[in-house]
Design a protein around this motif. Structure first.
Motif, PDB file in Angstrom:
ATOM      1  N   MET A  78       0.779  -1.232   0.004  1.00  0.00           N
ATOM      2  CA  MET A  78       0.175   0.066  -0.116  1.00  0.00           C
ATOM      3  C   MET A  78       0.881   1.332   0.048  1.00  0.00           C
ATOM      4  SD  MET A  78      -2.910  -0.748   2.474  1.00  0.00           S
ATOM      5  CE  MET A  78      -3.619  -2.666   2.731  1.00  0.00           C
ATOM      6  N   ALA A  79       0.509   2.095  -0.611  1.00  0.00           N
ATOM      7  CA  ALA A  79       1.029   3.480  -0.955  1.00  0.00           C
ATOM      8  C   ALA A  79       0.437   4.636  -0.078  1.00  0.00           C
ATOM      9  CB  ALA A  79       1.278   3.916  -2.349  1.00  0.00           C
ATOM     10  N   HIS A  80       0.796   5.514   0.533  1.00  0.00           N
ATOM     11  CA  HIS A  80       0.265   6.383   1.060  1.00  0.00           C
ATOM     12  C   HIS A  80       0.691   7.812   0.937  1.00  0.00           C
ATOM     13  CE1 HIS A  80       0.054   3.008   3.601  1.00  0.00           C
ATOM     14  NE2 HIS A  80      -1.111   3.281   4.008  1.00  0.00           N
ATOM     15  N   ALA A  81      -0.181   8.863   0.913  1.00  0.00           N
ATOM     16  CA  ALA A  81       0.194  10.284   0.780  1.00  0.00           C
ATOM     17  C   ALA A  81       1.383  10.712   1.627  1.00  0.00           C
ATOM     18  CB  ALA A  81      -1.062  11.516   1.109  1.00  0.00           C
ATOM     19  N   GLY A  82       2.219  11.405   1.314  1.00  0.00           N
ATOM     20  CA  GLY A  82       3.526  11.952   1.980  1.00  0.00           C
ATOM     21  C   GLY A  82       4.578  10.969   1.886  1.00  0.00           C
ATOM     22  N   GLU A  83       4.626  10.073   1.141  1.00  0.00           N
ATOM     23  CA  GLU A  83       5.581   9.025   0.440  1.00  0.00           C
ATOM     24  C   GLU A  83       6.170   9.342  -0.738  1.00  0.00           C
ATOM     25  OE1 GLU A  83       4.360   4.760   2.718  1.00  0.00           O
ATOM     26  OE2 GLU A  83       3.790   5.126   0.469  1.00  0.00           O
ATOM     27  N   ALA A  84       7.762   9.738  -1.145  1.00  0.00           N
ATOM     28  CA  ALA A  84       8.208  10.003  -2.342  1.00  0.00           C
ATOM     29  C   ALA A  84       8.196   8.496  -2.917  1.00  0.00           C
ATOM     30  CB  ALA A  84       9.456  10.512  -2.016  1.00  0.00           C
ATOM     31  N   PHE A  85       8.274   8.292  -4.268  1.00  0.00           N
ATOM     32  CA  PHE A  85       8.393   7.162  -4.826  1.00  0.00           C
ATOM     33  C   PHE A  85       9.592   7.139  -5.982  1.00  0.00           C
ATOM     34  CE2 PHE A  85       4.077   7.740  -3.491  1.00  0.00           C
ATOM     35  CZ  PHE A  85       3.643   6.484  -2.748  1.00  0.00           C
TER      36      PHE A  85
END
Length: 119
Positions: A80-87
């Motif tokens: 799962m990916a969340h707001a605030g994470e850089a990718f």
């Protein structure tokens, strides 16, 4: 012989970006935009739309190979990916017409893996 492709970095998403994507995609499932709803479903916070990540993966292929036509593209969501994470999107050309890619967060945790084939 396999060839590593240039990494593509994506800035961290803000919560408003996920609201905007909901409107653009028509996916108004509140697990993507409303913290209280996401927590009620057992999530620590709203999650990024999987199709947003898949769109980034398709864009990466286009950026790596602007003159080629995509013939086959498959992905699997692995985290799962969340707001605030850089990718970061990483890719590998495994043959002249095929490759693999993945999207990871800044800590290296996988979010999406995929493969592609071009004409």
């Amino acid at each position: 012989m396999a060839q590593k492709l240039r990494d593509i970095h994506k800035k961290a998403l803000a919560p408003i970006d996920m609201v905007r994507y909901s409107g653009a995609s028509g996916d108004f499932n509140e697990i993507h935009t409303v913290p209280k709803v996401a927590r009620s479903k057992g999530l620590k916070e709203p999650i990024v739309h999987g199709m947003l990540l898949m769109g980034w993966a398709a864009d990466a292929i286009e950026e790596w190979f602007p003159e080629r036509k995509l013939k086959k593209f498959t992905v699997r969501f692995v985290g799962m990916a969340h707001a605030g994470e850089a990718f970061v999107i990483e890719g590998m050309l495994t043959t002249g017409n095929a490759g693999e890619l993945q999207i990871k967060d800044a800590s290296g945790a996988g979010k999406l893996v995929g493969s592609f084939e071009m004409d």
